[in-house]
Design an enzyme around this catalytic site. Structure first.
Site, mmCIF file in Angstrom:
data_model
loop_
_atom_site.group_PDB
_atom_site.id
_atom_site.type_symbol
_atom_site.label_atom_id
_atom_site.label_comp_id
_atom_site.label_asym_id
_atom_site.label_seq_id
_atom_site.Cartn_x
_atom_site.Cartn_y
_atom_site.Cartn_z
ATOM 1 N N ASP A 143 0.834 -1.208 0.000
ATOM 2 C CA ASP A 143 0.000 0.000 0.000
ATOM 3 C C ASP A 143 0.870 1.260 0.000
ATOM 4 O O ASP A 143 0.746 2.117 0.876
ATOM 5 C CB ASP A 143 -0.939 -0.027 1.196
ATOM 6 C CG ASP A 143 -1.874 -1.231 1.180
ATOM 7 O OD1 ASP A 143 -3.073 -1.044 0.938
ATOM 8 O OD2 ASP A 143 -1.383 -2.364 1.387
ATOM 9 N N ASP A 170 -1.488 -2.847 -4.019
ATOM 10 C CA ASP A 170 -1.738 -1.411 -3.940
ATOM 11 C C ASP A 170 -0.438 -0.642 -4.130
ATOM 12 O O ASP A 170 0.221 -0.244 -3.159
ATOM 13 C CB ASP A 170 -2.440 -1.031 -2.633
ATOM 14 C CG ASP A 170 -3.934 -1.328 -2.671
ATOM 15 O OD1 ASP A 170 -4.422 -1.839 -3.701
ATOM 16 O OD2 ASP A 170 -4.604 -1.049 -1.664
ATOM 17 N N TYR A 173 -1.798 3.836 -6.302
ATOM 18 C CA TYR A 173 -3.007 4.582 -5.944
ATOM 19 C C TYR A 173 -3.358 5.583 -7.042
ATOM 20 O O TYR A 173 -3.794 6.700 -6.781
ATOM 21 C CB TYR A 173 -2.855 5.282 -4.593
ATOM 22 C CG TYR A 173 -3.017 4.345 -3.430
ATOM 23 C CD1 TYR A 173 -4.201 4.285 -2.710
ATOM 24 C CD2 TYR A 173 -1.985 3.475 -3.058
ATOM 25 C CE1 TYR A 173 -4.358 3.403 -1.647
ATOM 26 C CE2 TYR A 173 -2.132 2.586 -2.005
ATOM 27 C CZ TYR A 173 -3.321 2.554 -1.305
ATOM 28 O OH TYR A 173 -3.472 1.678 -0.260
ATOM 29 N N HIS A 296 -11.649 -3.154 6.932
ATOM 30 C CA HIS A 296 -11.669 -4.331 6.054
ATOM 31 C C HIS A 296 -11.909 -5.627 6.827
ATOM 32 O O HIS A 296 -11.443 -6.695 6.421
ATOM 33 C CB HIS A 296 -10.372 -4.431 5.248
ATOM 34 C CG HIS A 296 -10.072 -3.198 4.446
ATOM 35 N ND1 HIS A 296 -10.902 -2.758 3.441
ATOM 36 C CD2 HIS A 296 -9.041 -2.312 4.513
ATOM 37 C CE1 HIS A 296 -10.395 -1.644 2.915
ATOM 38 N NE2 HIS A 296 -9.272 -1.348 3.545
ATOM 39 N N HIS A 323 -3.419 -4.173 2.449
ATOM 40 C CA HIS A 323 -4.821 -3.754 2.454
ATOM 41 C C HIS A 323 -5.195 -2.950 3.698
ATOM 42 O O HIS A 323 -5.735 -1.855 3.580
ATOM 43 C CB HIS A 323 -5.728 -4.981 2.313
ATOM 44 C CG HIS A 323 -7.119 -4.667 1.851
ATOM 45 N ND1 HIS A 323 -7.373 -3.739 0.873
ATOM 46 C CD2 HIS A 323 -8.333 -5.173 2.219
ATOM 47 C CE1 HIS A 323 -8.684 -3.692 0.644
ATOM 48 N NE2 HIS A 323 -9.284 -4.545 1.454
ATOM 49 N N VAL A 324 -4.957 -3.476 4.885
ATOM 50 C CA VAL A 324 -5.210 -2.735 6.120
ATOM 51 C C VAL A 324 -4.021 -1.808 6.375
ATOM 52 O O VAL A 324 -2.878 -2.268 6.442
ATOM 53 C CB VAL A 324 -5.425 -3.689 7.312
ATOM 54 C CG1 VAL A 324 -5.585 -2.899 8.604
ATOM 55 C CG2 VAL A 324 -6.638 -4.571 7.064
ATOM 56 N N HIS A 325 -4.289 -0.524 6.544
ATOM 57 C CA HIS A 325 -3.208 0.455 6.637
ATOM 58 C C HIS A 325 -2.676 0.545 8.060
ATOM 59 O O HIS A 325 -2.794 1.566 8.759
ATOM 60 C CB HIS A 325 -3.694 1.821 6.153
ATOM 61 C CG HIS A 325 -4.173 1.800 4.732
ATOM 62 N ND1 HIS A 325 -4.965 2.776 4.179
ATOM 63 C CD2 HIS A 325 -3.966 0.882 3.746
ATOM 64 C CE1 HIS A 325 -5.226 2.478 2.922
ATOM 65 N NE2 HIS A 325 -4.631 1.340 2.633
#
Length: 441
Positions: A143, A170, A173, A296, A323-325
Protein backbone atom coordinates in the site's frame (compact mmCIF):
# COMPACT_ATOMS: atom_id res chain seq x y z
CA UNK A 1 14.72 -13.20 38.53
CA UNK A 2 14.79 -15.99 35.93
CA UNK A 3 16.03 -14.86 32.47
CA UNK A 4 12.86 -16.08 30.75
CA UNK A 5 10.70 -14.14 33.18
CA UNK A 6 12.78 -11.00 32.63
CA UNK A 7 12.34 -11.41 28.88
CA UNK A 8 8.57 -11.83 29.27
CA UNK A 9 8.29 -8.67 31.38
CA UNK A 10 10.35 -6.64 28.90
CA UNK A 11 8.18 -7.93 26.07
CA UNK A 12 4.99 -6.80 27.79
CA UNK A 13 6.53 -3.40 28.55
CA UNK A 14 7.52 -2.91 24.90
CA UNK A 15 3.98 -3.68 23.74
CA UNK A 16 2.54 -1.25 26.27
CA UNK A 17 4.91 1.50 25.18
CA UNK A 18 4.05 1.01 21.49
CA UNK A 19 0.35 1.48 22.27
CA UNK A 20 1.13 4.98 23.65
CA UNK A 21 3.03 6.10 20.55
CA UNK A 22 1.81 9.50 19.32
CA UNK A 23 1.51 9.31 15.56
CA UNK A 24 2.63 12.23 13.39
CA UNK A 25 0.11 13.89 11.06
CA UNK A 26 -0.56 12.71 7.49
CA UNK A 27 1.45 14.03 4.57
CA UNK A 28 0.23 15.32 1.23
CA UNK A 29 0.42 13.55 -2.09
CA UNK A 30 3.68 14.38 -3.83
CA UNK A 31 3.83 16.71 -6.83
CA UNK A 32 6.09 15.74 -9.71
CA UNK A 33 7.63 18.08 -12.29
CA UNK A 34 6.97 17.37 -15.93
CA UNK A 35 9.61 14.98 -17.29
CA UNK A 36 12.26 16.70 -19.37
CA UNK A 37 13.80 13.51 -20.70
CA UNK A 38 13.99 13.10 -24.49
CA UNK A 39 11.15 10.96 -25.81
CA UNK A 40 13.48 8.08 -26.71
CA UNK A 41 15.08 7.90 -23.25
CA UNK A 42 13.92 5.29 -20.73
CA UNK A 43 11.59 6.30 -17.92
CA UNK A 44 10.10 4.42 -14.95
CA UNK A 45 12.76 1.69 -15.05
CA UNK A 46 12.14 -1.28 -12.78
CA UNK A 47 13.40 -4.84 -12.65
CA UNK A 48 12.00 -8.20 -11.55
CA UNK A 49 13.15 -11.79 -11.32
CA UNK A 50 12.35 -13.85 -14.39
CA UNK A 51 13.55 -17.34 -13.41
CA UNK A 52 16.65 -19.34 -14.37
CA UNK A 53 19.05 -16.63 -13.15
CA UNK A 54 17.44 -14.07 -15.41
CA UNK A 55 16.09 -10.58 -14.82
CA UNK A 56 13.31 -8.69 -16.58
CA UNK A 57 14.04 -5.02 -17.26
CA UNK A 58 10.91 -2.90 -17.77
CA UNK A 59 10.69 0.75 -18.81
CA UNK A 60 8.59 3.28 -20.72
CA UNK A 61 9.42 5.60 -23.60
CA UNK A 62 7.31 8.34 -25.17
CA UNK A 63 8.89 7.48 -28.52
CA UNK A 64 6.86 4.62 -30.00
CA UNK A 65 9.77 3.71 -32.34
CA UNK A 66 12.25 3.11 -29.50
CA UNK A 67 13.88 -0.33 -29.40
CA UNK A 68 13.22 -2.88 -26.63
CA UNK A 69 16.88 -3.76 -26.23
CA UNK A 70 19.10 -3.92 -23.15
CA UNK A 71 22.90 -3.89 -23.22
CA UNK A 72 24.58 -5.11 -20.05
CA UNK A 73 27.85 -6.20 -18.47
CA UNK A 74 29.80 -6.23 -15.21
CA UNK A 75 31.87 -3.12 -15.98
CA UNK A 76 30.47 0.40 -16.32
CA UNK A 77 30.15 1.49 -19.93
CA UNK A 78 31.38 -1.87 -21.22
CA UNK A 79 28.57 -4.17 -22.31
CA UNK A 80 29.34 -7.80 -23.05
CA UNK A 81 25.79 -8.89 -23.89
CA UNK A 82 22.63 -7.58 -25.49
CA UNK A 83 19.02 -8.80 -25.30
CA UNK A 84 15.96 -7.87 -27.28
CA UNK A 85 12.53 -8.02 -25.69
CA UNK A 86 8.92 -7.13 -26.35
CA UNK A 87 6.73 -4.08 -25.96
CA UNK A 88 3.12 -3.21 -25.33
CA UNK A 89 0.88 -0.21 -24.72
CA UNK A 90 -2.69 0.43 -23.66
CA UNK A 91 -5.44 3.02 -23.84
CA UNK A 92 -7.61 4.06 -20.94
CA UNK A 93 -10.45 6.37 -21.94
CA UNK A 94 -8.63 9.53 -23.11
CA UNK A 95 -5.22 8.36 -21.88
CA UNK A 96 -2.67 6.61 -24.10
CA UNK A 97 0.35 5.05 -22.45
CA UNK A 98 3.87 5.33 -23.73
CA UNK A 99 5.61 2.33 -25.23
CA UNK A 100 6.11 -0.15 -22.38
CA UNK A 101 9.18 -2.36 -22.83
CA UNK A 102 9.93 -5.71 -21.18
CA UNK A 103 13.30 -7.34 -21.87
CA UNK A 104 14.78 -10.38 -20.14
CA UNK A 105 18.55 -10.47 -19.65
CA UNK A 106 20.76 -13.33 -18.50
CA UNK A 107 21.68 -15.83 -17.33
CA UNK A 108 23.36 -13.70 -14.68
CA UNK A 109 25.79 -14.50 -11.89
CA UNK A 110 24.36 -14.38 -8.37
CA UNK A 111 25.23 -11.60 -5.94
CA UNK A 112 26.84 -9.57 -8.72
CA UNK A 113 26.56 -5.93 -9.84
CA UNK A 114 25.63 -5.42 -13.49
CA UNK A 115 25.54 -2.19 -15.48
CA UNK A 116 22.89 -1.78 -18.16
CA UNK A 117 21.40 0.63 -20.67
CA UNK A 118 17.88 0.49 -22.08
CA UNK A 119 17.18 0.97 -25.77
CA UNK A 120 20.66 2.34 -26.42
CA UNK A 121 19.57 5.71 -25.00
CA UNK A 122 19.84 7.68 -21.81
CA UNK A 123 21.77 7.09 -18.63
CA UNK A 124 23.40 3.89 -17.47
CA UNK A 125 21.72 1.98 -14.65
CA UNK A 126 23.12 -0.63 -12.35
CA UNK A 127 21.53 -3.57 -10.55
CA UNK A 128 22.64 -6.19 -8.08
CA UNK A 129 21.45 -9.76 -8.46
CA UNK A 130 20.31 -11.57 -5.31
CA UNK A 131 22.45 -14.32 -3.78
CA UNK A 132 21.78 -17.95 -4.65
CA UNK A 133 22.18 -19.12 -1.06
CA UNK A 134 21.58 -17.88 2.47
CA UNK A 135 21.63 -15.29 3.91
CA UNK A 136 19.16 -13.25 1.87
CA UNK A 137 17.17 -10.16 2.91
CA UNK A 138 13.71 -9.13 1.70
CA UNK A 139 12.22 -5.69 2.19
CA UNK A 140 8.42 -5.71 2.54
CA UNK A 141 6.04 -2.76 2.18
CA UNK A 142 2.49 -2.75 0.85
CA UNK A 143 0.00 0.00 0.00
CA UNK A 144 2.71 2.46 -1.01
CA UNK A 145 1.04 5.29 -2.88
CA UNK A 146 2.82 8.59 -3.53
CA UNK A 147 2.82 10.70 -0.37
CA UNK A 148 5.47 12.19 1.86
CA UNK A 149 5.25 9.06 4.00
CA UNK A 150 5.86 6.92 0.89
CA UNK A 151 9.02 8.90 0.25
CA UNK A 152 10.16 8.30 3.83
CA UNK A 153 9.41 4.56 3.58
CA UNK A 154 11.42 4.28 0.36
CA UNK A 155 14.35 6.10 1.96
CA UNK A 156 14.29 3.62 4.85
CA UNK A 157 14.11 0.61 2.53
CA UNK A 158 17.09 2.00 0.64
CA UNK A 159 19.08 1.92 3.89
CA UNK A 160 18.37 -1.71 4.73
CA UNK A 161 20.61 -3.34 2.08
CA UNK A 162 17.87 -5.63 0.85
CA UNK A 163 18.16 -8.12 -2.01
CA UNK A 164 14.53 -8.31 -3.17
CA UNK A 165 11.50 -6.11 -2.48
CA UNK A 166 8.16 -7.85 -1.87
CA UNK A 167 5.03 -5.74 -2.35
CA UNK A 168 1.64 -7.27 -1.38
CA UNK A 169 -0.57 -5.03 -3.52
CA UNK A 170 -1.74 -1.41 -3.94
CA UNK A 171 1.16 0.22 -5.73
CA UNK A 172 0.47 3.65 -7.24
CA UNK A 173 -3.01 4.58 -5.94
CA UNK A 174 -3.58 6.01 -9.41
CA UNK A 175 -7.30 5.25 -8.95
CA UNK A 176 -8.22 5.70 -12.63
CA UNK A 177 -5.93 8.75 -13.10
CA UNK A 178 -3.48 7.00 -15.39
CA UNK A 179 -0.78 9.67 -15.31
CA UNK A 180 -0.33 8.71 -11.64
CA UNK A 181 1.04 5.37 -12.80
CA UNK A 182 3.73 7.33 -14.63
CA UNK A 183 4.61 9.45 -11.59
CA UNK A 184 4.70 6.35 -9.39
CA UNK A 185 7.14 4.74 -11.82
CA UNK A 186 9.40 7.76 -11.58
CA UNK A 187 9.14 7.83 -7.77
CA UNK A 188 10.24 4.23 -7.27
CA UNK A 189 12.77 4.09 -10.13
CA UNK A 190 15.88 4.75 -7.98
CA UNK A 191 15.15 1.62 -5.93
CA UNK A 192 13.21 -0.49 -8.41
CA UNK A 193 15.88 -0.16 -11.11
CA UNK A 194 18.60 -1.48 -8.82
CA UNK A 195 16.91 -4.38 -6.96
CA UNK A 196 14.15 -6.70 -8.16
CA UNK A 197 10.63 -5.75 -7.08
CA UNK A 198 8.15 -8.64 -6.94
CA UNK A 199 4.56 -7.45 -6.64
CA UNK A 200 1.02 -8.72 -6.52
CA UNK A 201 -2.20 -6.81 -7.13
CA UNK A 202 -4.49 -5.00 -4.71
CA UNK A 203 -7.92 -3.44 -5.02
CA UNK A 204 -6.46 -0.14 -6.24
CA UNK A 205 -5.03 -1.94 -9.26
CA UNK A 206 -8.46 -3.04 -10.55
CA UNK A 207 -9.51 0.25 -12.18
CA UNK A 208 -12.23 -1.49 -14.20
CA UNK A 209 -15.03 0.43 -15.94
CA UNK A 210 -17.88 -1.89 -17.01
CA UNK A 211 -18.24 -2.17 -20.80
CA UNK A 212 -15.35 0.24 -21.33
CA UNK A 213 -12.13 -0.87 -19.59
CA UNK A 214 -11.11 -4.30 -18.34
CA UNK A 215 -9.67 -4.54 -14.84
CA UNK A 216 -5.91 -4.45 -14.20
CA UNK A 217 -5.11 -3.00 -17.66
CA UNK A 218 -2.36 -0.71 -16.41
CA UNK A 219 -1.03 -3.12 -13.80
CA UNK A 220 -0.72 -6.02 -16.24
CA UNK A 221 0.88 -3.83 -18.91
CA UNK A 222 3.42 -2.14 -16.66
CA UNK A 223 4.28 -4.71 -13.97
CA UNK A 224 4.78 -7.99 -15.76
CA UNK A 225 5.72 -10.80 -13.38
CA UNK A 226 7.08 -14.33 -14.13
CA UNK A 227 3.66 -15.99 -14.21
CA UNK A 228 4.38 -17.99 -17.35
CA UNK A 229 7.58 -19.37 -15.85
CA UNK A 230 5.58 -20.62 -12.86
CA UNK A 231 2.94 -22.18 -15.16
CA UNK A 232 0.27 -19.72 -14.07
CA UNK A 233 -2.35 -18.53 -16.54
CA UNK A 234 -2.58 -15.06 -15.01
CA UNK A 235 -0.26 -12.18 -14.12
CA UNK A 236 -2.36 -11.80 -10.95
CA UNK A 237 -0.82 -14.87 -9.28
CA UNK A 238 2.48 -16.69 -9.70
CA UNK A 239 5.46 -18.09 -7.79
CA UNK A 240 9.22 -17.78 -7.95
CA UNK A 241 12.30 -19.08 -6.18
CA UNK A 242 15.32 -17.18 -4.96
CA UNK A 243 18.18 -18.48 -2.81
CA UNK A 244 16.49 -21.04 -0.54
CA UNK A 245 12.96 -19.60 -0.60
CA UNK A 246 9.89 -20.51 -2.64
CA UNK A 247 7.57 -17.49 -2.72
CA UNK A 248 3.93 -17.61 -3.81
CA UNK A 249 2.15 -14.41 -4.84
CA UNK A 250 -1.62 -14.90 -4.67
CA UNK A 251 -4.36 -12.79 -6.25
CA UNK A 252 -7.00 -11.59 -3.81
CA UNK A 253 -8.97 -10.24 -6.79
CA UNK A 254 -8.78 -13.30 -9.03
CA UNK A 255 -11.20 -16.20 -8.55
CA UNK A 256 -9.98 -18.39 -5.71
CA UNK A 257 -12.69 -20.95 -4.89
CA UNK A 258 -12.00 -24.67 -5.25
CA UNK A 259 -13.21 -24.66 -8.87
CA UNK A 260 -11.04 -21.72 -9.95
CA UNK A 261 -7.87 -21.73 -12.04
CA UNK A 262 -5.98 -20.03 -9.21
CA UNK A 263 -6.96 -22.70 -6.69
CA UNK A 264 -5.86 -25.55 -8.97
CA UNK A 265 -2.66 -23.72 -9.87
CA UNK A 266 -1.83 -23.12 -6.19
CA UNK A 267 -2.48 -26.73 -5.27
CA UNK A 268 -0.17 -27.93 -8.08
CA UNK A 269 2.49 -25.32 -7.33
CA UNK A 270 2.68 -26.19 -3.64
CA UNK A 271 2.84 -29.90 -4.44
CA UNK A 272 6.00 -29.32 -6.52
CA UNK A 273 7.92 -27.41 -3.83
CA UNK A 274 11.13 -29.20 -2.88
CA UNK A 275 11.80 -28.25 0.75
CA UNK A 276 15.29 -29.75 0.53
CA UNK A 277 16.07 -27.14 -2.14
CA UNK A 278 13.89 -24.32 -0.81
CA UNK A 279 13.35 -24.93 2.93
CA UNK A 280 11.47 -21.63 3.32
CA UNK A 281 7.95 -21.23 1.92
CA UNK A 282 6.40 -17.74 1.93
CA UNK A 283 3.04 -16.50 0.63
CA UNK A 284 1.97 -12.93 -0.20
CA UNK A 285 -1.53 -11.65 -0.88
CA UNK A 286 -3.34 -8.36 -0.52
CA UNK A 287 -6.34 -8.94 1.76
CA UNK A 288 -5.30 -10.37 5.15
CA UNK A 289 -6.89 -13.55 6.47
CA UNK A 290 -6.14 -12.66 10.09
CA UNK A 291 -7.00 -9.06 10.94
CA UNK A 292 -8.06 -7.50 14.24
CA UNK A 293 -8.34 -3.99 12.79
CA UNK A 294 -11.86 -2.64 12.26
CA UNK A 295 -10.87 -1.69 8.70
CA UNK A 296 -11.67 -4.33 6.05
CA UNK A 297 -12.87 -6.70 8.74
CA UNK A 298 -13.82 -10.11 7.33
CA UNK A 299 -12.95 -9.31 3.70
CA UNK A 300 -10.44 -12.15 3.51
CA UNK A 301 -12.68 -14.78 5.10
CA UNK A 302 -13.89 -16.45 1.89
CA UNK A 303 -10.40 -16.77 0.43
CA UNK A 304 -9.13 -17.99 3.77
CA UNK A 305 -11.82 -20.68 3.92
CA UNK A 306 -10.89 -21.90 0.44
CA UNK A 307 -7.10 -21.75 0.58
CA UNK A 308 -5.94 -21.90 4.20
CA UNK A 309 -6.06 -25.73 4.18
CA UNK A 310 -3.72 -25.77 1.15
CA UNK A 311 -1.20 -23.52 2.88
CA UNK A 312 -1.40 -25.53 6.07
CA UNK A 313 -0.88 -28.87 4.32
CA UNK A 314 2.12 -27.40 2.48
CA UNK A 315 3.55 -26.07 5.78
CA UNK A 316 3.89 -22.45 4.72
CA UNK A 317 6.20 -20.58 7.09
CA UNK A 318 5.03 -17.00 6.68
CA UNK A 319 2.04 -15.18 5.11
CA UNK A 320 2.36 -11.45 4.36
CA UNK A 321 -0.60 -9.22 3.47
CA UNK A 322 -1.46 -5.56 2.91
CA UNK A 323 -4.82 -3.75 2.45
CA UNK A 324 -5.21 -2.73 6.12
CA UNK A 325 -3.21 0.45 6.64
CA UNK A 326 -1.53 -0.66 9.82
CA UNK A 327 0.87 -3.29 11.12
CA UNK A 328 -0.04 -6.55 12.85
CA UNK A 329 1.82 -9.77 13.61
CA UNK A 330 0.42 -13.06 14.80
CA UNK A 331 2.21 -15.48 17.07
CA UNK A 332 0.82 -17.03 20.20
CA UNK A 333 2.27 -16.57 23.65
CA UNK A 334 1.81 -19.65 25.79
CA UNK A 335 0.68 -19.59 29.40
CA UNK A 336 4.22 -18.86 30.66
CA UNK A 337 4.99 -16.21 28.01
CA UNK A 338 8.20 -18.02 27.10
CA UNK A 339 7.38 -19.49 23.69
CA UNK A 340 6.79 -17.18 20.72
CA UNK A 341 6.52 -19.98 18.16
CA UNK A 342 2.86 -20.93 18.56
CA UNK A 343 1.71 -20.49 14.95
CA UNK A 344 -1.85 -20.02 13.71
CA UNK A 345 -4.26 -22.32 11.89
CA UNK A 346 -8.02 -22.07 11.71
CA UNK A 347 -7.95 -19.34 14.36
CA UNK A 348 -6.22 -21.52 16.92
CA UNK A 349 -2.70 -22.04 18.14
CA UNK A 350 -0.90 -24.62 16.02
CA UNK A 351 2.87 -25.23 15.97
CA UNK A 352 2.68 -26.24 12.29
CA UNK A 353 0.77 -23.21 11.00
CA UNK A 354 2.19 -20.03 9.42
CA UNK A 355 3.08 -16.75 11.06
CA UNK A 356 0.71 -14.08 9.67
CA UNK A 357 1.79 -10.46 9.18
CA UNK A 358 -0.21 -7.49 7.88
CA UNK A 359 1.96 -4.68 6.55
CA UNK A 360 -0.24 -2.37 4.46
CA UNK A 361 1.39 0.73 5.92
CA UNK A 362 3.78 1.90 3.21
CA UNK A 363 2.49 5.48 3.04
CA UNK A 364 -0.76 5.67 1.04
CA UNK A 365 -2.95 8.78 0.70
CA UNK A 366 -5.91 7.29 2.61
CA UNK A 367 -4.11 7.42 5.94
CA UNK A 368 -3.81 4.92 8.77
CA UNK A 369 -6.40 2.46 10.06
CA UNK A 370 -6.17 3.26 13.75
CA UNK A 371 -9.24 1.51 15.21
CA UNK A 372 -8.79 -2.03 16.53
CA UNK A 373 -11.15 -4.65 17.88
CA UNK A 374 -11.02 -5.04 21.65
CA UNK A 375 -10.12 -7.23 23.35
CA UNK A 376 -7.12 -8.13 21.21
CA UNK A 377 -7.56 -11.67 19.81
CA UNK A 378 -5.33 -14.37 21.25
CA UNK A 379 -3.68 -14.95 17.86
CA UNK A 380 -2.58 -11.30 17.63
CA UNK A 381 0.81 -10.68 19.25
CA UNK A 382 1.60 -7.10 18.15
CA UNK A 383 -0.41 -4.43 16.37
CA UNK A 384 0.09 -0.73 15.70
CA UNK A 385 -1.28 1.82 13.25
CA UNK A 386 1.87 3.52 11.96
CA UNK A 387 3.54 3.86 8.59
CA UNK A 388 6.66 1.75 8.09
CA UNK A 389 8.24 -1.22 6.36
CA UNK A 390 9.34 -4.75 7.21
CA UNK A 391 12.52 -6.74 6.68
CA UNK A 392 12.99 -10.47 6.75
CA UNK A 393 16.51 -11.82 6.77
CA UNK A 394 16.60 -15.55 6.13
CA UNK A 395 19.83 -16.49 7.85
CA UNK A 396 19.92 -20.20 7.05
CA UNK A 397 17.60 -23.14 6.42
CA UNK A 398 16.22 -23.04 9.96
CA UNK A 399 16.15 -19.43 11.18
CA UNK A 400 14.91 -16.07 9.90
CA UNK A 401 14.74 -12.68 11.62
CA UNK A 402 11.66 -10.50 11.02
CA UNK A 403 11.62 -6.83 11.98
CA UNK A 404 9.17 -3.97 11.48
CA UNK A 405 10.47 -0.42 11.25
CA UNK A 406 8.15 2.45 12.10
CA UNK A 407 8.52 5.79 10.32
CA UNK A 408 9.23 7.95 13.34
CA UNK A 409 10.14 11.55 12.41
CA UNK A 410 11.77 10.17 9.25
CA UNK A 411 13.96 7.72 11.18
CA UNK A 412 13.43 3.96 10.70
CA UNK A 413 12.81 2.89 14.31
CA UNK A 414 12.71 -0.89 14.81
CA UNK A 415 9.53 -1.35 16.80
CA UNK A 416 8.80 -5.06 16.52
CA UNK A 417 10.94 -8.11 15.81
CA UNK A 418 10.86 -11.87 16.15
CA UNK A 419 13.01 -14.87 15.28
CA UNK A 420 11.09 -17.39 13.17
CA UNK A 421 11.97 -21.07 13.00
CA UNK A 422 11.32 -22.78 9.67
CA UNK A 423 8.79 -25.58 9.71
CA UNK A 424 11.40 -27.74 7.97
CA UNK A 425 13.34 -27.74 11.24
CA UNK A 426 10.29 -28.19 13.46
CA UNK A 427 9.35 -31.75 12.61
CA UNK A 428 6.04 -30.70 11.01
CA UNK A 429 7.03 -31.95 7.57
CA UNK A 430 7.72 -35.44 8.86
CA UNK A 431 4.09 -35.91 9.86
CA UNK A 432 1.87 -37.56 7.27
CA UNK A 433 -1.45 -36.31 8.54
CA UNK A 434 -2.42 -33.37 10.69
CA UNK A 435 -5.66 -33.64 12.62
CA UNK A 436 -7.52 -30.73 14.13
CA UNK A 437 -5.70 -29.23 17.10
CA UNK A 438 -7.32 -27.46 20.00
CA UNK A 439 -6.02 -24.08 21.09
CA UNK A 440 -3.11 -24.31 23.48
CA UNK A 441 -4.24 -21.22 25.30
Amino acid sequence: MEPKLVFAVLLLISVAVSAEYVRPPPRKTLDFPWSEKPSSHPQQVHISLAGDNRMRISWVTDDKSAHSTVEYGTSPGKYSAKSRGESTSYKYLFYSSGKIHHTIIGPLEPNTVYFYRCGGQGVEYQLKTPPDQFPITFAVAGDLGQTGWTESTLDHIDQCKYDVHLLPGDLSYADYMQHRWDTFGELVEPLASSRPWMVTQGNHEKESIPLLVDGFASYNSRWKMPYEESESSSNLYYSFEVAGAHIVMLGSYADYDEYSDQYHWLKADLAKVDRAKTPWLLVLLHVPWYNSNKAHQGEGDDMKAAMEPLLYDAKVDLVLAGHVHAYERSSFLNAWLFDLQKRVHNGNSDPCGPVYITIGDGGNKEGLASKYIDPQPKWSAFREASFGHGEIQIVNSTHAFWSWHRNDDDEPVRSDSIWINSLVSSGCLSEQKFGARKSLL
